[in-house]
Design a protein around this motif. Structure first.
Motif, short mmCIF file in Angstrom:
data_model
loop_
_atom_site.label_atom_id
_atom_site.label_comp_id
_atom_site.label_asym_id
_atom_site.label_seq_id
_atom_site.Cartn_x
_atom_site.Cartn_y
_atom_site.Cartn_z
N GLY A 90 -23.87 30.79 53.53
CA GLY A 90 -24.00 29.61 54.83
C GLY A 90 -23.18 28.89 55.25
N ASP A 91 -21.97 29.35 55.05
CA ASP A 91 -20.70 28.61 55.40
C ASP A 91 -20.24 28.48 56.82
OD1 ASP A 91 -18.58 26.77 55.49
OD2 ASP A 91 -17.78 27.23 53.61
N ILE A 92 -20.63 28.00 57.84
CA ILE A 92 -20.40 28.51 59.08
C ILE A 92 -18.87 28.04 59.46
CG2 ILE A 92 -21.48 26.69 60.36
CD1 ILE A 92 -22.19 30.04 61.38
N ALA A 93 -18.56 26.81 59.01
CA ALA A 93 -17.46 26.44 59.31
C ALA A 93 -16.30 27.35 58.86
CB ALA A 93 -17.18 24.94 58.65
N ARG A 94 -16.32 27.87 57.62
CA ARG A 94 -15.37 28.70 57.05
C ARG A 94 -15.29 30.07 57.74
NH1 ARG A 94 -15.56 26.08 52.14
NH2 ARG A 94 -13.80 24.86 51.81
N LEU A 95 -16.64 30.54 57.97
CA LEU A 95 -16.84 31.78 58.59
C LEU A 95 -15.86 31.73 59.86
CD1 LEU A 95 -18.54 34.29 58.46
CD2 LEU A 95 -20.32 33.32 59.78
N GLN A 96 -16.07 30.60 60.56
CA GLN A 96 -15.33 30.40 61.93
C GLN A 96 -13.80 30.87 61.79
OE1 GLN A 96 -16.37 26.76 63.88
NE2 GLN A 96 -16.65 28.05 65.73
N ARG A 97 -13.31 30.48 60.43
CA ARG A 97 -11.73 30.18 60.45
C ARG A 97 -11.32 31.53 59.51
NH1 ARG A 97 -12.38 24.45 58.64
NH2 ARG A 97 -12.70 25.34 56.49
N CYS A 98 -12.10 31.99 58.83
CA CYS A 98 -11.60 33.11 57.81
C CYS A 98 -11.01 34.29 58.17
CB CYS A 98 -12.50 33.32 56.81
SG CYS A 98 -14.19 34.53 57.16
N THR A 99 -11.49 34.66 59.53
CA THR A 99 -10.92 36.15 60.07
C THR A 99 -9.56 35.65 60.91
OG1 THR A 99 -12.60 35.79 61.84
CG2 THR A 99 -12.78 37.39 60.04
N ALA A 100 -9.13 34.48 60.85
CA ALA A 100 -8.11 34.35 61.76
C ALA A 100 -6.92 34.80 60.86
CB ALA A 100 -7.84 32.68 62.09
N ILE A 101 -6.05 35.42 61.65
CA ILE A 101 -4.73 35.97 60.99
C ILE A 101 -3.64 34.78 60.78
CG2 ILE A 101 -3.41 36.55 62.74
CD1 ILE A 101 -2.81 39.15 61.48
N VAL A 102 -3.82 33.69 61.31
CA VAL A 102 -2.95 32.69 61.03
C VAL A 102 -4.04 31.64 60.71
CG1 VAL A 102 -1.10 31.00 61.78
CG2 VAL A 102 -1.22 33.40 62.42
N THR A 103 -3.75 30.55 59.45
CA THR A 103 -4.68 29.40 59.56
C THR A 103 -3.55 28.56 58.90
OG1 THR A 103 -4.76 30.34 57.15
CG2 THR A 103 -6.72 30.98 58.45
N GLY A 104 -4.40 27.43 59.10
CA GLY A 104 -3.45 26.18 58.99
C GLY A 104 -3.43 25.38 60.17
N THR A 105 -3.42 24.25 60.46
CA THR A 105 -3.62 23.35 61.45
C THR A 105 -2.46 22.44 61.59
OG1 THR A 105 -4.83 21.53 60.41
CG2 THR A 105 -5.92 23.48 61.45
N GLU A 106 -2.43 21.37 62.33
CA GLU A 106 -1.24 20.76 62.71
C GLU A 106 -1.15 19.95 61.20
OE1 GLU A 106 -4.12 20.65 64.57
OE2 GLU A 106 -4.33 18.86 63.47
N GLY A 107 0.12 19.80 60.81
CA GLY A 107 0.53 19.09 59.65
C GLY A 107 0.64 19.95 58.45
N ALA A 108 -0.11 21.05 58.69
CA ALA A 108 0.15 22.04 57.35
C ALA A 108 1.13 23.11 57.79
CB ALA A 108 -1.22 22.37 56.78
N ILE A 109 1.66 23.65 57.06
CA ILE A 109 2.56 24.98 57.06
C ILE A 109 1.43 26.25 57.27
CG2 ILE A 109 4.12 26.33 56.30
CD1 ILE A 109 5.12 24.22 54.75
N PRO A 110 1.69 26.93 58.50
CA PRO A 110 0.64 27.77 58.65
C PRO A 110 0.68 29.11 57.58
CG PRO A 110 2.08 27.52 60.44
CD PRO A 110 2.64 26.65 59.37
#
Lengths: 464, 424
Positions: A182-202
């Motif tokens: 039931g983790d909808i937030a991660r579900l949104q992100r997990c299929t992205a081929i590049v992860t990591g936002t500003e401040g973090a190394i992608p």
């Protein structure tokens, strides 16, 4: 009659897991390499002149990744500078062997290697941690620490990107896990081929559409040098169910893995607008990305250093969140040992030296209970644990934050959970089945939460 | 001890005393008869109240069903639809003027017998009779349709061989009706045979089940349209929908998830499919049926008695049900995750011109295919032989969504059905 290769006239050597077609060895190599190249170019993963760190553990995924990155970099002239980055968790009999493999890789591929170790960064090796906390929940520590270790190593190397060897099976498994949790937030992100936002190394996953079976085949036929043992501390975990399901699906229909990833991508854009999501901030102590005041690694470390290993393990509590984020993990633990009578699902249960706050009610399940092998607690079933997950997901925003698990605890803390997609280090370094029971984050990290520990209940779970 | 070791008192595991205390209903405090969702114990009356309240509030909250609307109830004979029928019936009788469920219901039953092979015809006939009886007991008009009617060319109400019966008919008539139904199979050869042949062509059970699902909902909509109903209520339980969510994800139908498993499915335009039983898990429904002594009958379907890995749907059902045993919140968690999704409004994902899949009428998701497709290495020049290398997946037709193209690829010759399917 011998089957001939689908692309050339030579005799076929293998059947391709992704599509079932028969190919000869050379054509398979070609197809495999070409597909990864297509993935990289169509997603525009790299730019010329960038420095890239390859997260290497010595396992099959990272070995093939290192091999391919070097190969494609030269063949297609990406113009990248490559490094090998490895994390030493300090697991004797496992990590030291795989590190040897990485060192050999370094020589074989002539790439500079940097090893960051938990001992240097945190002052603890996994062996020491396990000695303190037992065989359960150790994957939480390993995962959280590794993610930070990778990031810190990358910062030390001053690279622009990290590539990890997450393959299609990993991503599909993560999609299934996130739906189950039931983790909808991660579900949104997990299929992205590049992860990591500003401040973090992608972090990029060039293997996102590559089947695990094909990676193994490639490594085998190319006779690449890799280390193939599971982490010795990996217990059976919830992710194992998702894994079995995925493997069964693959046997029914070989394109299932890609179909799941496709579904995941479609779902990531179709979340309702009014669903609560965690917000990102920075840790007060170390400046690392966090959705709570303190990042998870700091919380876990604090727990370790103060002899409260269960700090940071367990589930958040609604009331805690409502009370506000107070970093009172240790200070409030000494304020009395009242435990609510009949509260059987929390770490405060059965404690002799209960270091528990008075709490109006303690409904939270001790996350461990789901792992405890029947130590007599009737409510500490996976069911209640799971139930909590489900019921909390919408308010807590399981995706990235954690709140104090039990209201018996002192403070409310929010930290990022072990990891999102990026820390491939997980499966590569530690073996695939190294999860604990249900956790919202990738790789089965323990559900975030702070919990004062040092209770006898925790001791009960130490059944080696 | 058998191994010869000594067992002392201290070594014996502490005996857990059985919990002798009885649970009390959480609402009224009386003795409880059952436990719902691992925590709440209810007595009989409170459970009935809880159940009915959930049903009505689910309907009322979404305001999808308007008072006075003609609603078609899809009855399959199974426990969920039996419960649905009963709740609608009671909802219309009970309650105050304002709270009463004011709709004009009809009941439709689809006989899928022609594609189910290997089951005793007599047993099936018996089961069908029970189905008819239950349906007619409700007092609403009953429409019986055969699955192959979808194949036929009928476009007007007069032609569609639907037998309508209402409460006035005696049970004698219904038996004859059913027999006539079964016999019409032999007279109306062409449709049934064509359908049977089409299904036999399928290379995988997964594709068959997928197609059956699609035919079922299309036929429901067709019947509803024909008789002037604007809503169709299906008895899909929360468990069934959770399984559907996982299975759809596994088949690449993630974009259509909110339609397939949401409360209201409005892709067919004028007729909306509604799922009021989605808040209940299968266990609750069977408890309700037991308490209210509702009759339901089991009709075999495509994957009955099949091996666990026979099809994706079957495997997923085993998976979710298995998890549910040890983690009783699995179904509700999966369900809730699905409920947080809505149909994507992202215009970038939709290719120009085609908005809907030609088969399932869900929004197309081929816009997402960019990196995915490029990653599948195409080998042209391969021979037609199936055994040879086919390095690609199914060729994506521009007018089919990802999931449908997988299904179509599993059927050899789709022309028999394509007209009807693409027409609607």
């Amino acid at each position: 009659m011998p089957v001939s290769c689908g692309l050339c006239e030579k005799r076929a050597m293998l059947k391709r897991p992704k599509t079932g077609g028969a190919l000869c060895k050379e054509c398979f190599f070609k197809v495999f390499e070409e597909e990864v190249h297509q993935t990289i170019t169509s997603a525009s993963l790299f730019k010329r002149g960038e420095t890239v760190a390859i997260a290497a553990s010595g396992g099959k995924d990272s070995t093939v990744l290192a091999h391919l990155m070097k190969l494609l970099n030269e063949r297609h002239n990406y113009g990248l500078t490559l490094f090998l980055l490895s994390v030493d968790e300090g697991i004797t009999g496992y990590r030291d062997d795989s590190l040897e493999t990485v060192k050999r890789n370094q020589q074989q591929y002539e790439l500079p290697l940097k090893v960051v170790s938990y001992k240097e960064l945190y002052g603890w090796t996994m062996d020491e941690i396990v000695r303190q906390i037992g065989l359960k929940n150790n994957c939480t520590f390993c995962g959280v620490f590794r993610r930070q270790a990778l990031d810190r190593g990358a910062m030390m190397l001053r690279v622009d990107k990290i590539v990890t060897g997450h393959n299609a099976d990993d991503v599909a498994e993560t999609v299934i896990m996130n739906v189950l949790r039931g983790d909808i937030a991660r579900l949104q992100r997990c299929t992205a081929i590049v992860t990591g936002t500003e401040g973090a190394i992608p972090r990029c996953k060039p293997f996102k559409y590559t089947y695990e079976k094909e990676i193994v085949m490639y490594a085998y036929f190319k006779k690449l040098d890799y280390f193939s043992t599971e982490c010795i501390y990996s217990p059976n975990a919830y992710r194992g169910h998702a894994r079995t399901y995925l493997k069964d699906l693959e046997s029914i229909r070989s394109t299932s893995i890609i179909d799941i990833i496709h579904s995941g991508e479609c779902m990531s854009v179709s979340v309702k607008k009014d669903v609560k999501m965690p917000t990102q901030g920075t840790c007060d102590r170390c400046g690392y990305i966090s959705s709570n005041e303190l990042c998870k690694a700091c919380v876990l470390l604090e727990g370790l250093n103060k002899g409260l290993p269960k700090l940071g393990i367990g589930k958040p509590h609604k009331a805690r969140m409502a009370l506000g984020l107070a970093n009172t993990t240790n200070t409030s633990t000494t304020s009395g040992s009242q435990r609510k009578e009949g509260c059987r699902s929390c770490s405060c249960r059965g404690r002799q030296n209960a270091v528990v706050n008075d709490s109006p009610e303690c409904k939270k399940d001790n996350g461990l209970s789901s792992l405890s092998k029947g130590d007599g607690d009737p409510t500490s079933t996976d069911s209640s644990m799971k139930k909590e997950v489900g019921s909390k997901s919408s308010t807590v925003g399981v995706g990235g934050d954690s709140v104090a698990a039990c209201s018996c605890n002192g403070g409310v803390q929010k930290e990022p959970c072990a990891d999102t997609v990026g820390a491939k280090g997980q499966s590569v370094l530690c073996g695939k089945d190294d999860e604990n029971t249900p956790c919202a984050c990738k790789k089965g990290k323990r559900q975030v939460g702070t919990r004062t520990t040092g209770d006898s209940r925790a001791m009960l779970d130490l059944d080696f | 001890m058998e191994c010869g070791g000594q067992v002392s008192e201290a070594d014996m595991l502490p005996q857990r005393l059985p919990t002798a205390k009885k649970k009390n209903c959480v609402r009224c405090g009386k003795a409880a008869v059952l436990v719902v969702q691992t925590s709440a114990a209810f007595c009989r009356e409170c459970f009935l109240n809880y159940f009915t309240h959930k049903f009505r509030s689910g309907l009322g909250k979404t305001r999808v069903v308007q008072p006075g609307e003609r609603v078609l109830l899809a009855f399959s004979g199974g426990p969920s639809s039996a419960a649905l029928l009963d709740m609608v019936k009671r909802g219309m009788e009970e309650g105050t003027q304002k709270k009463r469920l004011r709709i004009e219901p009809g009941v439709v039953f689809i006989d899928e017998g022609c594609i189910i092979q290997g089951f005793d015809v007599d047993q099936r006939q018996q089961a069908l009779q029970i189905v008819s009886k239950i349906a007619e007991d409700s007092g609403f008009p009953v429409y019986r349709v055969m699955l192959e009617d979808f194949m036929s060319e009928h476009s007007t109400e007069a032609d569609l061989p639907v037998t309508v019966s209402n409460c006035a008919e005696t049970s004698q008539d219904t038996t004859e009706d059913v027999e006539r139904q079964v016999k019409t199979l032999s007279t109306d050869d062409s449709s049934a045979d064509r359908l049977k042949r089409l299904f036999e062509q399928a290379k995988s059970l997964t594709a068959k089940e997928d197609l059956l699902q699609m035919l079922r909902s299309k036929l429901l909509v067709k019947v509803a349209r024909m008789h002037g109903y604007t809503k169709v209520m299906v008895g899909d339980s929360g468990t069934r929908l959770s399984v559907r969510i996982m299975a759809d994800i596994a088949q690449g139908r993630g974009s259509a998830l909110p339609l397939n498993t949401g409360f209201a499915d409005d892709r067919h335009g004028d007729v909306v499919i509604v799922r009021p039983m989605r808040d209940f898990i299968a266990k609750e429904i069977s408890m309700y049926n037991t308490i209210c002594q509702l009759e339901s009958v089991f009709l075999p379907t495509l994957s009955t008695r099949a091996a666990e890995k026979a099809s994706i749907g079957h495997l997923t059902e085993a998976f979710i049900s298995g998890l549910q045993v040890n983690f009783p919140s699995t179904v509700s968690t999966v369900f809730r995750t699905g409920a947080k999704l809505c149909v994507s409004q992202d215009p970038e994902n939709m290719p120009e011109g085609h908005e809907r899949c030609a088969m399932c009428k869900a929004p197309l998701d081929t816009g997402q295919q960019g990196p995915l497709q490029s990653s599948v290495y195409k080998t042209s020049g391969a021979s037609e032989d199936d055994n040879k290398c086919v390095a690609t997946g199914p060729e994506p037709s521009p007018s089919l969504c990802h999931g449908c193209s997988l299904t179509v690829a599993d059927f050899g010759d789709f022309s028999a059905l394509s007209d009807q399917l693409l027409h609607d």
